[in-house]
Design a protein around this motif. Structure first.
Motif, PDB file in Angstrom:
ATOM      1  N   ARG A 181      -2.133  -3.759 -10.241  1.00 18.07           N
ATOM      2  CA  ARG A 181      -1.978  -3.839  -8.328  1.00 18.07           C
ATOM      3  C   ARG A 181      -3.410  -5.434  -8.133  1.00 18.07           C
ATOM      4  O   ARG A 181      -4.153  -6.150  -8.701  1.00 18.07           O
ATOM      5  N   LEU A 182      -2.418  -6.425  -7.070  1.00 14.49           N
ATOM      6  CA  LEU A 182      -3.150  -7.209  -6.421  1.00 14.49           C
ATOM      7  C   LEU A 182      -3.913  -7.440  -5.244  1.00 14.49           C
ATOM      8  O   LEU A 182      -2.900  -6.759  -4.183  1.00 14.49           O
TER       9      LEU A 182
ATOM     10  N   LEU B 262       5.944  -4.312  -1.749  1.00 15.15           N
ATOM     11  CA  LEU B 262       4.541  -5.378  -1.195  1.00 15.15           C
ATOM     12  C   LEU B 262       3.581  -4.201  -0.931  1.00 15.15           C
ATOM     13  O   LEU B 262       4.277  -2.888  -0.126  1.00 15.15           O
ATOM     14  N   THR B 263       2.429  -4.297  -0.170  1.00 16.38           N
ATOM     15  CA  THR B 263       1.559  -3.066   0.264  1.00 16.38           C
ATOM     16  C   THR B 263       0.173  -3.569   1.462  1.00 16.38           C
ATOM     17  O   THR B 263       0.484  -5.136   1.552  1.00 16.38           O
ATOM     18  N   GLY B 264      -0.069  -2.998   1.378  1.00 12.48           N
ATOM     19  CA  GLY B 264      -1.639  -3.724   2.721  1.00 12.48           C
ATOM     20  C   GLY B 264      -2.671  -2.326   2.422  1.00 12.48           C
ATOM     21  O   GLY B 264      -2.647  -1.101   1.311  1.00 12.48           O
ATOM     22  N   GLY B 265      -3.202  -2.383   3.157  1.00 12.56           N
ATOM     23  CA  GLY B 265      -3.413  -2.315   4.965  1.00 12.56           C
ATOM     24  C   GLY B 265      -1.891  -2.442   5.735  1.00 12.56           C
ATOM     25  O   GLY B 265      -0.963  -0.981   4.290  1.00 12.56           O
ATOM     26  N   GLU B 266      -1.499  -3.362   6.202  1.00 14.62           N
ATOM     27  CA  GLU B 266      -0.304  -2.812   6.519  1.00 14.62           C
ATOM     28  C   GLU B 266       0.892  -3.614   6.719  1.00 14.62           C
ATOM     29  O   GLU B 266       0.444  -5.314   7.435  1.00 14.62           O
ATOM     30  N   PRO B 267       1.510  -4.155   5.480  1.00 10.99           N
ATOM     31  CA  PRO B 267       2.165  -5.181   5.662  1.00 10.99           C
ATOM     32  C   PRO B 267       3.270  -5.831   6.992  1.00 10.99           C
ATOM     33  O   PRO B 267       3.239  -7.010   6.350  1.00 10.99           O
ATOM     34  N   LEU B 268       3.210  -5.366   7.585  1.00 13.69           N
ATOM     35  CA  LEU B 268       4.128  -5.874   8.469  1.00 13.69           C
ATOM     36  C   LEU B 268       3.548  -6.713   9.394  1.00 13.69           C
ATOM     37  O   LEU B 268       3.727  -7.495  10.535  1.00 13.69           O
TER      38      LEU B 268
ATOM     39  N   LEU C  19       3.842  -4.949 -10.354  1.00 13.89           N
ATOM     40  CA  LEU C  19       2.925  -5.729  -9.290  1.00 13.89           C
ATOM     41  C   LEU C  19       3.451  -4.508  -7.996  1.00 13.89           C
ATOM     42  O   LEU C  19       3.633  -4.407  -7.587  1.00 13.89           O
ATOM     43  N   ARG C  20       1.905  -4.334  -7.608  1.00 12.38           N
ATOM     44  CA  ARG C  20       1.491  -4.425  -6.529  1.00 12.38           C
ATOM     45  C   ARG C  20       0.824  -5.030  -5.359  1.00 12.38           C
ATOM     46  O   ARG C  20      -0.411  -5.940  -6.388  1.00 12.38           O
TER      47      ARG C  20
END
Length: 335
Positions: free
Chosen positions: A269-270, A76-82, A23-24
């Motif tokens: 993907r979520l 964990l992803t984004g965009g920029e997840p940080l 899962l992303r």
């Protein structure tokens, strides 16, 4: 008497028999770079905060995925997840689910957060880096942050987020003269280099297949520097890997366009606003956020999730007649 254990969840399978275990999760559609192949210089219209999943909502969906659907890896992803506020605390709560937990980032803020994320339970990190040349990096990303990314890579490695993978998208006439240089950098730093074929997921809609550097071209260039021994593909991982003879290092190539691996895809993907996508190139989404906020129980959400995955198509069809780009760009979908 032996303790009772919960039965294993039924596989999350589609109609082609593919079982989904990865899962992303996009934590935000926002980004602090403006990469030319991803979005316009002025950025995009970001999602309003009320539309984003809260930490509790995200945790509930991730819990359903792991405990009821058999998901084993969370990315964990984004965009920029940080950019997600309170990220270490969220990672700590996600880590309690017991799935393997990784992060894909542009690396700009990683030097500061890497040790804390490791302590919170993050296992590994992927960092996007398309060039090692400061002027070129500034032109590509419209930001002068290369030094921060290099510091973030080193911090991730030193914190034990291994393997640290470096992802580069080679573009013809832009950075395709740095393929060997990038691999040599990864070898020196103890990172794992991967090259990814560019895909039609830019917000501007200007993707040009002629500018895409293919996997075969990448391997031809690297083969002029090293003898490459095929390692193959680990399970359903997207990267094909080759060992650089004379070293313990491997390089990966993700040939999403020219050698698609849709037949073995195990990813779902979520998005940051709670929409479930059964394919990166899906043109329809399932609204899990609406189910959450309407009071649906876990069984109802599980049923919607399974129905979405059951409807997955055989592949992305890039280059075929009738191919339709998704309405969302990569930064809004989550990598």
């Amino acid at each position: 008497m032996a303790p009772r254990t919960s039965p294993a969840p039924a596989p999350l399978a589609d109609r082609f028999g593919r079982v989904h275990t990865d899962l992303r999760i996009s934590l935000t559609d926002r980004c602090n770079l403006r990469c030319t192949y991803c979005m316009p210089a002025q950025g995009l219209d970001w999602l309003p905060k009320p539309e984003l999943l809260t930490d509790d909502e995200l945790l509930r969906l991730a819990g359903i995925a792991v405990r009821r659907l058999g998901i084993r890896t969370l990315r964990l992803t984004g965009g920029e997840p940080l950019l997600r506020r309170g990220l270490p605390g969220l990672v700590e709560r996600l880590a309690e689910l017991g799935a393997e937990l990784s992060l894909t980032t542009n690396g700009v803020g990683l030097a500061r957060l890497a040790p804390e994320l490791k302590r919170a339970g993050l296992h590994r990190a992927n960092v996007s880096l398309d060039t090692l040349r400061p002027e070129r990096y500034a032109a590509l990303t419209r930001r002068d942050r290369l030094a921060d990314v290099l510091a973030g890579l080193a911090a991730a490695r030193d914190a034990g987020l291994r393997p640290v993978k470096v992802n580069a998208v080679p573009v013809r006439g832009v950075n395709d003269d740095e393929l060997v240089e990038l691999v040599e950098f990864a070898v020196r730093g103890g990172y794992r280099m991967r090259f990814i074929e560019s895909m039609p997921l830019d917000a501007q809609g200007t993707w040009d297949r002629a500018a895409m550097v293919t996997a075969e071209e990448v391997l031809a260039v690297l083969g002029g520097r090293w003898r490459l021994t095929p390692v193959g593909r680990h399970g359903n991982a997207p990267a094909e890997e080759w060992r650089l003879d004379g070293t313990e290092h491997v390089v990966g190539v993700i040939a999403s366009v020219t050698r698609p691996f849709c037949g073995g895809c195990d990813r779902v993907r979520l998005t940051a606003d709670g929409q479930l996508r059964n394919c990166l190139f899906a043109t329809a989404e399932s609204d899990l956020r609406a189910l959450l906020r309407s009071g649906a129980d876990d069984a109802g959400i599980e049923a919607a999730w399974r129905a979405c995955v059951a409807g997955k198509g055989p592949g992305h069809r890039i280059g075929e007649a009738g191919f339709e780009r998704p309405a969302r760009s990569m930064s809004a979908i989550g990598g």
